[in-house]
Design a protein around this motif. Structure first.
Motif, short mmCIF file in Angstrom:
data_model
loop_
_atom_site.label_atom_id
_atom_site.label_comp_id
_atom_site.label_asym_id
_atom_site.label_seq_id
_atom_site.Cartn_x
_atom_site.Cartn_y
_atom_site.Cartn_z
N ALA A 218 0.42 -13.11 20.02
CA ALA A 218 0.48 -13.08 18.56
C ALA A 218 1.78 -13.71 18.07
O ALA A 218 1.81 -14.37 17.02
N GLN A 219 2.86 -13.54 18.83
CA GLN A 219 4.17 -14.06 18.42
C GLN A 219 4.45 -15.47 18.94
O GLN A 219 5.08 -16.27 18.26
N GLU A 220 3.97 -15.78 20.15
CA GLU A 220 4.40 -16.99 20.84
C GLU A 220 3.34 -18.09 20.97
O GLU A 220 3.68 -19.25 21.16
N MET A 221 2.05 -17.73 20.91
CA MET A 221 1.00 -18.69 21.22
C MET A 221 -0.17 -18.54 20.25
O MET A 221 -1.24 -18.03 20.61
N PRO A 222 0.00 -18.96 19.01
CA PRO A 222 -0.99 -18.68 17.97
C PRO A 222 -2.35 -19.31 18.19
O PRO A 222 -3.36 -18.81 17.68
N ALA A 223 -2.42 -20.42 18.95
CA ALA A 223 -3.71 -21.09 19.15
C ALA A 223 -4.48 -20.55 20.35
O ALA A 223 -5.65 -20.89 20.54
N TYR A 224 -3.83 -19.73 21.16
CA TYR A 224 -4.41 -19.29 22.43
C TYR A 224 -5.22 -18.01 22.22
O TYR A 224 -4.92 -17.19 21.35
N LYS A 225 -6.28 -17.85 23.04
CA LYS A 225 -7.11 -16.65 23.01
C LYS A 225 -6.85 -15.87 24.29
O LYS A 225 -7.41 -16.18 25.34
N PRO A 226 -5.98 -14.84 24.24
CA PRO A 226 -5.60 -14.15 25.47
C PRO A 226 -6.62 -13.15 25.98
O PRO A 226 -6.41 -12.52 27.02
N LEU A 227 -7.74 -12.99 25.26
CA LEU A 227 -8.72 -12.01 25.68
C LEU A 227 -10.12 -12.53 25.35
O LEU A 227 -10.45 -12.76 24.19
N SER A 228 -10.93 -12.74 26.37
CA SER A 228 -12.31 -13.18 26.19
C SER A 228 -13.21 -12.01 26.58
O SER A 228 -13.35 -11.67 27.75
N VAL A 229 -13.79 -11.38 25.58
CA VAL A 229 -14.59 -10.18 25.79
C VAL A 229 -15.93 -10.60 26.38
O VAL A 229 -16.66 -11.37 25.77
N SER A 230 -16.24 -10.09 27.56
CA SER A 230 -17.32 -10.67 28.35
C SER A 230 -18.56 -9.80 28.40
O SER A 230 -18.53 -8.69 28.94
N GLY A 231 -19.64 -10.32 27.86
CA GLY A 231 -20.95 -9.72 28.06
C GLY A 231 -21.68 -10.33 29.23
O GLY A 231 -22.67 -9.76 29.72
N TYR A 232 -21.20 -11.49 29.68
CA TYR A 232 -21.91 -12.21 30.74
C TYR A 232 -22.10 -11.33 31.97
O TYR A 232 -23.20 -11.22 32.52
N HIS A 233 -21.03 -10.71 32.42
CA HIS A 233 -21.09 -9.93 33.66
C HIS A 233 -21.90 -8.65 33.47
O HIS A 233 -22.53 -8.16 34.41
N ILE A 234 -21.90 -8.12 32.24
CA ILE A 234 -22.72 -6.96 31.93
C ILE A 234 -24.20 -7.32 32.06
O ILE A 234 -24.99 -6.58 32.65
N ARG A 235 -24.56 -8.48 31.54
CA ARG A 235 -25.97 -8.92 31.62
C ARG A 235 -26.36 -9.24 33.06
O ARG A 235 -27.45 -8.90 33.52
N GLU A 236 -25.46 -9.90 33.78
CA GLU A 236 -25.75 -10.26 35.15
C GLU A 236 -25.91 -9.03 36.05
O GLU A 236 -26.58 -9.07 37.08
N ALA A 237 -25.30 -7.90 35.64
CA ALA A 237 -25.43 -6.66 36.41
C ALA A 237 -26.77 -5.99 36.18
O ALA A 237 -27.09 -5.02 36.88
N GLY A 238 -27.56 -6.48 35.22
CA GLY A 238 -28.89 -5.93 35.00
C GLY A 238 -29.15 -5.40 33.62
O GLY A 238 -30.23 -4.86 33.35
N ALA A 239 -28.18 -5.50 32.70
CA ALA A 239 -28.35 -5.00 31.34
C ALA A 239 -29.41 -5.80 30.59
O ALA A 239 -29.70 -6.96 30.91
N THR A 240 -29.98 -5.20 29.57
CA THR A 240 -30.89 -5.90 28.67
C THR A 240 -30.07 -6.72 27.67
O THR A 240 -28.85 -6.57 27.57
#
Length: 555
Positions: A218-240
């Motif tokens: 937030a202070q040093e890297m305004p263009a960067y996304k430091p957290l990518s919230v992942s549903g991919y692995h949840i779905r690959e584990a068998g979720a609907t």
């Protein structure tokens, strides 16, 4: 919405679109195309409050008024294998072939915070991803690739912070100002406890690391996304699809609450997040899922968390086609599956996309298979015309009903998670669900039901339980020879022999001291990385302080 409200929205959208000065588009036969379609002039539509116009709340139809006419999705191929030199060569091939972003796959030792010379890494170095032991490997990984020009996504969560520091040091050594860096770091530890199971420490220390990272960026890297919230692995584990949608967005809400506990309000923390979804094989359900995700996020950020900036309402997401949908039987069919899944992601308005290679179910992709995967995106972008019209399925009775249904079912799941909470927050409910195994149980039940449907023949999969006759020849696969591990270990040994050991010890001692305080851990970790402390050494210091974590078994 009444006719006057719809018409006012149309005029707002058109003014923003026309300001971009974009060229007109036609069909292949020359029929002129409007950039977006909606209700006829003068018509009312009771659904339109939920549908809206592109670039306007609730963003069901996309974040930008120009859609893909003005901003094509990023073609970001996920790749990594063997040594940093080998992966660098693959990255150069991807970029030369028209890729516009990179996504790093790490090997299992790296994902678990272990060095290549760790006895537990034996047989795994360079398999399923690239081996990265220190900043020197990161230098090699991006040699000749300007980090201020190419966006980089790194798929790693447990040891995400030291890997991020190595990326920053590699950029420093290129002479790049960190404020210009653009890309994403996965960092999503909640989905590890929920689905993927690659953690290092108990939840609370991991959340501390994520809080430190959010503050730093937030202070040093305004263009960067430091957290990518992942549903991919949840779905690959068998979720609907609805579980993927709800669990992923709930995790996102939890991270917003984490940021708020660090003094970052929703307007500050939400723009630091991106999302990562699976594009599965049920074409229309996936399109509806992506549209519902944008709408839910905008609604919660504005109405539940009080965000006032438009950028905080935006849900920006990367998509990867479904690895779990690929079949070892008749692998050429996977080209078709991937194309359909990629098209669903595009029609759902993804901001960036990775297409799986047809041989990934068997091994790491060969160069040929990786090129086919890349060309799949390029054919969709350049030949099909789907980029000409924004949200072309908007207003479809079927798609809008599915979007509404997924939205409503996700809200039901949010309520269930909050019922688990001790203090009414989403983060508390998530942590309680992890502790009790609630998420694991929900996903296991869904996966079991899906497998039963396949085995009974109710769900038909071509080449697996129907149309099984084949003329396919064996597919040549990429194999990682044992020499890769031997070479990586030799390089690591040489690096340790030539570094300044006293500087490494001082840096690791300073990191340990910081871990025992409330100090932000990014600066002392950067110092350790600059001294060529290894991933295993850095994670080892934190493991000594915080201990490990074992999931409570459930039967």
């Amino acid at each position: 919405m009444d006719a006057a409200g719809i018409e006012a929205g149309r005029q707002r959208w058109r003014a923003r679109y026309e300001a971009a000065g974009l060229a007109e588009r036609t069909t292949l036969s020359g029929i002129p195309l409007e950039p977006v379609y909606g209700p006829p002039s003068g018509a009312a539509d009771p659904r339109f409050d939920r549908i809206g116009w592109p670039g306007e709340f609730p963003y069901t139809r996309g974040l930008y008024p120009t859609g893909y006419r003005g901003r094509p999705w990023t073609i970001r191929q996920f790749a990594g294998f063997g040594t940093a030199e080998q992966t660098n060569a693959r990255y150069r091939m991807i970029l030369a072939g028209g890729g516009t972003g990179l996504s790093v796959a790490f090997d299992m030792p790296t994902l678990m915070g272990r060095d290549s010379d760790d006895p537990r890494a034996a047989g795994e170095v360079g398999h399923c991803g690239v081996a990265v032991d220190s900043a020197a490997d990161m230098d090699t990984l991006f040699a000749g690739i300007p980090l201020d020009k190419v966006t980089v996504s790194m798929t790693i969560s447990g040891p995400a912070l030291p890997i991020f520091c190595m990326y920053l040091v590699a950029a420093e050594r290129q002479g790049v100002d960190r404020r210009t860096l653009n890309g994403t770091l996965q960092t999503d530890i909640l989905k590890e406890y929920i689905a993927q199971k690659e953690w290092l420490f108990p939840p609370e220390p991991h959340l501390r690391l994520i809080g430190d990272l959010l503050e730093f960026c937030a202070q040093e890297m305004p263009a960067y996304k430091p957290l990518s919230v992942s549903g991919y692995h949840i779905r690959e584990a068998g979720a609907t699809a609805v579980q993927e949608l709800a669990f992923t967005l709930a995790d996102g809400f939890g991270y917003v609450e984490l940021g708020r506990s660090r003094g970052l309000d929703a307007d500050a923390v939400a723009p630091l997040l991106s999302f990562f979804f699976d594009a599965h094989i049920d074409f229309f359900e996936e399109i509806a899922k992506f549209r519902a995700a944008r709408r839910i996020w905008a609604r919660w950020m504005r109405d539940r968390y009080g965000a006032r900036r438009e950028r905080a309402w935006w849900l920006r997401f990367h998509t990867q086609t479904a690895g779990v949908s690929l079949t070892a039987q008749q692998p050429a069919n996977n080209v078709v599956r991937t194309a359909i899944e990629a098209l669903a992601a595009v029609l759902g308005g993804t901001n960036s996309l990775h297409t799986n290679a047809f041989d990934e179910v068997l091994a790491l992709p060969t160069e040929h298979a990786a090129q086919v995967a890349l060309r799949t995106q390029q054919v969709i972008a350049e030949e099909t015309g789907v980029t000409h019209v924004i949200d072309p399925l908007g207003g479809s009775w079927y798609v809008e009903e599915l979007t509404d249904r997924l939205d409503a079912e996700a809200e039901n799941i949010f309520a269930e998670i909050q019922q688990l909470s001790a203090d009414g927050t989403m983060l508390s409910g998530i942590l309680r669900g992890i502790e009790t195994g609630w998420f694991t149980d929900q996903i296991a039940r869904a996966a079991f039901e899906q497998q039963q449907a396949i085995e009974s023949g109710e769900r038909r999969i071509v080449g697996v339980n129907c149309f099984t006759d084949t003329v396919d020849a064996p597919v040549e696969i990429l194999r990682i020879p044992p020499e890769v591990e031997e070479d990586q270990r030799r390089r690591l040994a040489a690096r340790k022999a030539h570094r300044d050991e006293s500087a490494v010890r001082r840096a690791l001692t300073a990191l340990r001291t910081a871990a025992r305080s409330t100090e932000n851990l990014v600066p002392p970790m950067l110092d350790a990385v600059r001294a060529e402390a290894t991933l295993g050494e850095i994670c080892g210091v934190l493991y000594d302080e915080w201990g490990g974590y074992e999931e409570t078994p459930r039967f």
